[in-house]
Design an enzyme around this catalytic site. Sequence first.
Site, PDB file in Angstrom:
ATOM      1  N   ASP A  61      42.906 -22.471 -24.255  1.00  0.00           N
ATOM      2  CA  ASP A  61      41.994 -21.350 -24.525  1.00  0.00           C
ATOM      3  C   ASP A  61      40.822 -21.871 -25.346  1.00  0.00           C
ATOM      4  OD1 ASP A  61      43.402 -21.630 -26.977  1.00  0.00           O
ATOM      5  OD2 ASP A  61      43.228 -19.499 -27.425  1.00  0.00           O
ATOM      6  N   PHE A  74      37.460 -28.119 -23.973  1.00  0.00           N
ATOM      7  CA  PHE A  74      37.293 -29.320 -24.797  1.00  0.00           C
ATOM      8  C   PHE A  74      35.862 -29.533 -25.287  1.00  0.00           C
ATOM      9  CE2 PHE A  74      41.175 -30.399 -22.356  1.00  0.00           C
ATOM     10  CZ  PHE A  74      42.051 -30.561 -23.410  1.00  0.00           C
ATOM     11  N   HIS A 182      48.912 -34.351 -24.499  1.00  0.00           N
ATOM     12  CA  HIS A 182      47.652 -33.722 -24.924  1.00  0.00           C
ATOM     13  C   HIS A 182      46.902 -34.645 -25.883  1.00  0.00           C
ATOM     14  CE1 HIS A 182      44.958 -30.697 -26.685  1.00  0.00           C
ATOM     15  NE2 HIS A 182      45.192 -29.991 -25.592  1.00  0.00           N
TER      16      HIS A 182
END
Length: 215
Positions: A61, A74, A182
């Site tokens: 999000d 990002f 991640h």
Amino acid sequence: MSNSWTEILAPIKNSEYFTTLWQKVKAEYATTIVFPPKNQVFRALELTGFDDVKVVIIGQDPYHNDGQANGLCFSVSESVSIPPSLKNIFIELKNDLGIERTKKELDDWGKQGVLLLNATLTVKAHDPNSHKDIGWEKFTNFIIKEISDKKEHVVFVLWGAFAQKKEEFIDSSRHFVIKAPHPSPFSAHKGFFGSAPFSKINNYLISKGLMPINW
């Protein structure tokens, strides 16, 4: 957004579901502070037309602090300091391809066919993941599946467990799926660093006769 998205998204945008979702979103913008700015909610789709999609990078999000979110996962506005995840992405970019990137806005990636798609397109200020249940994921899952079903040779970049859940919407026999931890400081050292995603993307695109991305 581009005409190619207008046609692709017509079935879901004309549905009762989307009408309800957009009413909820408008109410949030009217009553509280929501990011990104309302005119940037669909910016990823505006920068990268459906016909032009070569790479899909999936985020969770938008950034929730002031001045950060700009509609691309990002990516942040140049006026704010670089978030840790983006900093780690740039570290890996330098390690992978020797490119020392300082520009924090990723518009240039979007214009080259890199769809920077968050699963949830809005967030309440200073309240991470606050719109995760508002209904956005049905819309963004639809986008991922349409790309998978109607295009060929797209690279899907799934960083972290959340993004990797989206693999169920992707036909890996027609596309190239890149999975890694991640890039956040909590997990980057568990396999994101050293995963060389940027060279893998470009090598695949070149192998399919497509122009590589100028990262």
